[in-house]
Scaffold this active site. Structure first.
Site, PDB file in Angstrom:
ATOM      1  N   TYR A   1       0.836  -1.213   0.000  1.00 22.55           N
ATOM      2  CA  TYR A   1       0.000   0.000   0.000  1.00 22.55           C
ATOM      3  C   TYR A   1       0.866   1.256   0.000  1.00 22.55           C
ATOM      4  CZ  TYR A   1      -4.072   2.875   1.354  1.00 22.55           C
ATOM      5  OH  TYR A   1      -5.094   3.802   1.386  1.00 22.55           O
TER       6      TYR A   1
ATOM      7  N   ASP B   1      -9.398   5.337  10.046  1.00 16.40           N
ATOM      8  CA  ASP B   1      -9.585   5.506   8.593  1.00 16.40           C
ATOM      9  C   ASP B   1      -9.231   6.913   8.126  1.00 16.40           C
ATOM     10  OD1 ASP B   1     -10.656   2.902   8.132  1.00 16.40           O
ATOM     11  OD2 ASP B   1     -12.553   3.580   8.972  1.00 16.40           O
TER      12      ASP B   1
ATOM     13  N   SER C   1      -6.139   9.070   3.158  1.00 13.32           N
ATOM     14  CA  SER C   1      -5.006   8.147   3.096  1.00 13.32           C
ATOM     15  C   SER C   1      -3.976   8.545   2.047  1.00 13.32           C
ATOM     16  CB  SER C   1      -5.498   6.715   2.841  1.00 13.32           C
ATOM     17  OG  SER C   1      -6.074   6.194   4.004  1.00 13.32           O
TER      18      SER C   1
ATOM     19  N   ASP D   1      -8.168   0.019  -2.914  1.00 15.37           N
ATOM     20  CA  ASP D   1      -8.826   1.161  -3.580  1.00 15.37           C
ATOM     21  C   ASP D   1      -8.345   1.472  -4.999  1.00 15.37           C
ATOM     22  OD1 ASP D   1     -10.330   1.544  -1.334  1.00 15.37           O
ATOM     23  OD2 ASP D   1      -9.233   3.282  -0.622  1.00 15.37           O
TER      24      ASP D   1
ATOM     25  N   ARG E   1      -1.608   7.992  -4.087  1.00 11.00           N
ATOM     26  CA  ARG E   1      -2.509   7.010  -3.483  1.00 11.00           C
ATOM     27  C   ARG E   1      -3.842   7.650  -3.078  1.00 11.00           C
ATOM     28  NH1 ARG E   1       0.125   4.452   1.762  1.00 11.00           N
ATOM     29  NH2 ARG E   1      -0.955   6.099   2.864  1.00 11.00           N
ATOM     30  N   ASP E   2      -4.879   6.825  -3.019  1.00 15.95           N
ATOM     31  CA  ASP E   2      -6.194   7.275  -2.536  1.00 15.95           C
ATOM     32  C   ASP E   2      -6.665   8.483  -3.349  1.00 15.95           C
ATOM     33  OD1 ASP E   2      -8.311   6.807  -0.843  1.00 15.95           O
ATOM     34  OD2 ASP E   2      -7.562   8.041   0.792  1.00 15.95           O
TER      35      ASP E   2
HETATM   36  C1  BGC Z   1      -4.159   4.172   6.252  1.00 13.53           C
HETATM   37  C2  BGC Z   1      -2.855   3.431   6.391  1.00 13.53           C
HETATM   38  C3  BGC Z   1      -3.017   2.259   7.333  1.00 13.53           C
HETATM   39  C4  BGC Z   1      -4.170   1.395   6.906  1.00 13.53           C
HETATM   40  C5  BGC Z   1      -4.429   0.276   7.873  1.00 13.53           C
HETATM   41  C6  BGC Z   1      -5.252   3.216   5.853  1.00 13.53           C
HETATM   42  O1  BGC Z   1      -6.474   3.873   5.865  1.00 13.53           O
HETATM   43  O2  BGC Z   1      -4.030   5.181   5.310  1.00 13.53           O
HETATM   44  O3  BGC Z   1      -1.880   4.303   6.886  1.00 13.53           O
HETATM   45  O4  BGC Z   1      -1.844   1.499   7.382  1.00 13.53           O
HETATM   46  O5  BGC Z   1      -5.342   2.160   6.779  1.00 13.53           O
HETATM   47  O6  BGC Z   1      -4.864   0.754   9.095  1.00 13.53           O
END
Ligand code: BGC
Length: 452
Positions: free
Chosen positions: A177, A407, A189, A229, A182-183
């Protein structure tokens, strides 16, 4: 051979008291590196790319330096996978069937530590007792920034040692990830890499480092969820400028990740959103086409086992009384979504298996709208991880989002503030994405279904 490798790994873990020496998995070189360049006993400074040399266990070093699959600086910098080149041939052979079969799932030390710390902060003894049980339920380790990658090496070493001492083969669960931009359709995120700042090269380096560490522990099986995502956004959010701009890079990065992780035998499930996203009838075919394209582009590796659904979401696996927010979607739960998508994937030549996140799906009918995703109030831990899934399409029910990690922040002055995290169905005040959210964790424990 196996015992020999494990012994070397243990030797390498003995701490050194010579301050000039770099510890195991520490950085020991690279462009502009000014720190130490000599590793502790049992480790060798190894070039992963021109920007990053790392102290790897000597046993793994010899394996990786003699292999042509560990990219050098020149190859990693020049890779611009378009998805049309053929995948590198895998040095590993995929086992037939469910990757969890015959393996015990290794508990993420990172999550165990988070849960143990959280338990100390719970005053109600009944709740604390239930909360403590969560530490024994397998979760996924999210490699959400490159700085966390060295911890993977230590987990692999621990899993390898545990396999030797217990006689139970170990399976380690990770989430890849760290895409640039990203996102792309939300803010909470947003990651560390941007496309504008050479994020693709940095992402390839991130993958290279993960691959080098996994290669050192061939006896530990690794299962990875790939980029939550990402594909969903490419199917439904191309009207968002950031997503449209990111599409080519996302595909190149994910293609590279799948190709490289296959060479070291990682079983992979690419993220496929959830029933309320790609499960709508109009989205199923475009989604299947994109997944088929990715499967073909990465050489149809048997290690690219299938798709992960409901990651960090709240949907039920099955329900007989659909949540009113699902109205209009015949695929109102994850099993219906999977059953609808599967034949379309088959038509694309992709015999995908699935895993489904149920970590926060214990309670239903909580959301104002199906698209709400941030710290939903009243959520509880759901069905516990199992390979007894009730469907031949589903390899495993898993807890993928570590329950208790946030989140997204509800602080409107944060650069990563997303207004979704202040909606009336979101628990507030909430800290930054990925950080520990104690009140949320306690609710998940309290509302767990089945009860803990
Ligand atoms: C966050 C990450 C995190 C993951 C798991 C995501 O929403 O952006 O930083 O590692 O959730 O908790």
């Amino acid at each position: 051979m196996f015992k020999f490798a494990a012994l070397l790994a243990l030797v390498a873990l003995v701490p050194s008291f010579a301050s000039a020496q770099v510890q195991l998995y520490g950085q020991c070189g690279g462009v502009n590196w000014t720190g130490g360049t000599t590793c502790v006993s049992g480790a060798t400074c190894t070039e992963l790319n021109s920007y990053y040399y790392q102290c790897l266990p000597t046993a793994s070093t010899s394996a990786s330096t003699t292999s042509s699959t560990v990219p050098t600086s020149s190859t990693s910098a020049s890779k611009t996978s378009t998805g049309t080149s053929s995948a590198p041939s895998s040095t590993a052979t995929a086992a037939a069937g469910n990757p969890w079969t015959g393996y015990q799932t290794f508990l993420s030390p990172y999550y165990v530590a988070e849960v143990n710390a959280a338990v100390q902060n719970i005053t109600d003894p009944t709740l604390a007792t239930k909360a403590a049980k969560v530490a024994n339920i397998p979760n996924f380790t999210w490699l959400d920034e490159v700085a966390k990658v060295p911890t993977l090496g230590t987990y692999l070493a621990s899993a390898d040692a545990l396999a030797t001492s217990s006689g139970n083969k170990q399976l380690l669960q990770i989430v890849i990830y760290d895409l640039p931009d990203r996102d792309c359709a939300a803010k909470a995120s947003n990651g560390e890499f941007t496309i504008a700042d050479d994020g693709q090269t940095k992402y390839f380096n991130y993958i290279d480092q993960i691959v080098a560490q996994i290669k050192a522990y061939p006896n530990v099986r690794v299962v990875a969820v790939i980029e939550p995502d990402s594909m969903g956004n490419l199917v439904t959010n191309m009207s968002v400028e950031k997503c449209a701009n990111a599409a080519t890079t996302y595909k190149a990065c994910i293609t590279y990740a799948i190709e490289q992780l296959a060479t070291v035998g990682v079983y992979m499930y690419l993220d496929a959103g959830h029933a309320g996203w790609l499960g709508w009838p109009a989205n199923l075919s475009p989604a299947a086409q994109l997944f088929g394209q990715m499967y073909t582009a990465t050489g149809k590796s048997p290690f690219f086992r299938g798709l992960a659904t409901n990651v960090a979401n709240y949907n039920a696996l099955t329900t007989t009384s659909p949540d009113p927010i699902t109205s209009g979607d015949p695929n109102y739960d994850e099993l219906l979504y999977i059953q609808a998508l599967s034949p379309l994937l088959t038509q694309q030549g992709f015999p995908a298996q699935f895993i489904v996140d149920q970590g926060r799906s214990g309670q239903q009918n909580l959301r104002q709208a199906w698209g709400d995703w941030c710290n939903i109030k009243g959520a509880g831990f759901g069905i516990q991880p199992t390979t007894n899934t009730g469907s031949t399409l589903i390899d495993a029910i898993a807890w993928i989002k570590p329950g208790g990690e946030c989140d997204g922040t509800s602080n409107s002055s944060s650069p990563r503030y997303d207004s979704t995290c202040s909606l009336s169905d979101a628990l507030t005040p909430a800290p930054e994405a990925g950080t520990w959210f104690q009140a949320y964790f306690e609710d998940l424990v309290n509302y767990a279904n089945p009860a803990l």
